[in-house]
Design a protein around this motif. Structure first.
Motif, short mmCIF file in Angstrom:
data_model
loop_
_atom_site.label_atom_id
_atom_site.label_comp_id
_atom_site.label_asym_id
_atom_site.label_seq_id
_atom_site.Cartn_x
_atom_site.Cartn_y
_atom_site.Cartn_z
N ALA A 13 36.51 15.28 15.53
CA ALA A 13 37.11 16.28 16.42
C ALA A 13 36.21 16.53 17.62
O ALA A 13 36.69 16.70 18.74
CB ALA A 13 37.36 17.57 15.65
N GLY A 14 34.90 16.55 17.41
CA GLY A 14 33.96 16.71 18.52
C GLY A 14 34.03 15.56 19.51
O GLY A 14 33.98 15.76 20.73
N GLY A 16 36.66 13.71 19.98
CA GLY A 16 37.95 13.88 20.66
C GLY A 16 37.85 14.89 21.79
O GLY A 16 38.43 14.70 22.87
N CYS A 17 37.11 15.97 21.56
CA CYS A 17 36.89 16.96 22.63
C CYS A 17 36.13 16.34 23.79
O CYS A 17 36.40 16.65 24.95
CB CYS A 17 36.15 18.17 22.09
N MET A 18 35.17 15.48 23.49
CA MET A 18 34.44 14.81 24.57
C MET A 18 35.36 13.90 25.38
O MET A 18 35.26 13.83 26.60
CB MET A 18 33.27 13.99 24.01
N LEU A 20 38.59 14.29 25.80
CA LEU A 20 39.43 15.16 26.63
C LEU A 20 38.65 15.72 27.81
O LEU A 20 39.19 15.85 28.92
CB LEU A 20 40.00 16.30 25.79
N ALA A 21 37.37 16.02 27.61
CA ALA A 21 36.54 16.51 28.71
C ALA A 21 36.40 15.44 29.80
O ALA A 21 36.53 15.75 30.99
CB ALA A 21 35.16 16.91 28.20
N PHE A 47 35.70 22.12 27.01
CA PHE A 47 35.76 21.07 25.98
C PHE A 47 34.40 20.43 25.79
O PHE A 47 34.00 20.12 24.66
CB PHE A 47 36.78 20.00 26.34
N LEU A 48 33.67 20.21 26.88
CA LEU A 48 32.35 19.60 26.78
C LEU A 48 31.38 20.50 26.03
O LEU A 48 30.61 20.02 25.19
CB LEU A 48 31.82 19.30 28.18
N VAL A 50 32.20 22.84 23.77
CA VAL A 50 32.62 22.89 22.37
C VAL A 50 32.22 21.62 21.64
O VAL A 50 31.69 21.67 20.52
CB VAL A 50 34.14 23.14 22.27
N SER A 51 32.43 20.48 22.27
CA SER A 51 32.07 19.22 21.60
C SER A 51 30.56 19.10 21.42
O SER A 51 30.09 18.61 20.40
CB SER A 51 32.61 18.03 22.38
N ILE A 54 29.68 21.32 18.46
CA ILE A 54 30.13 20.70 17.21
C ILE A 54 29.19 19.57 16.79
O ILE A 54 28.74 19.51 15.63
CB ILE A 54 31.58 20.18 17.33
#
Length: 61
Positions: A13-14, A16-18, A20-21, A47-48, A50-51, A54
């Motif tokens: 998930a982390g 994936g957030c990267m 998206l960032a 997003f960056l 949060v990732s 994480i």
């Protein structure tokens, strides 16, 4: 589910957030203008952040 499998899914998930960032930063810098540029830029850096948190937590647990 074992703790190792839970860590694996959280780290995916982390990542994936990267991804998206990266996508949102590209959009905000090269494709969008005006208020959409600001909104996607802020969302990308959120997003960056949060990732990063994480992956930092997963790495040190």
């Amino acid at each position: 589910m074992s703790p190792a499998m839970i860590k694996m899914w959280i780290s995916i998930a982390g990542m994936g957030c990267m991804f998206l960032a990266i996508l949102f930063i590209y959009l905000s810098r090269y494709k969008l203008k005006g208020i959409f540029r600001v909104i996607t830029g802020m969302l990308a850096y959120l997003f960056l952040l949060v990732s990063g948190l994480i992956l930092f937590i997963v790495l040190f647990t």
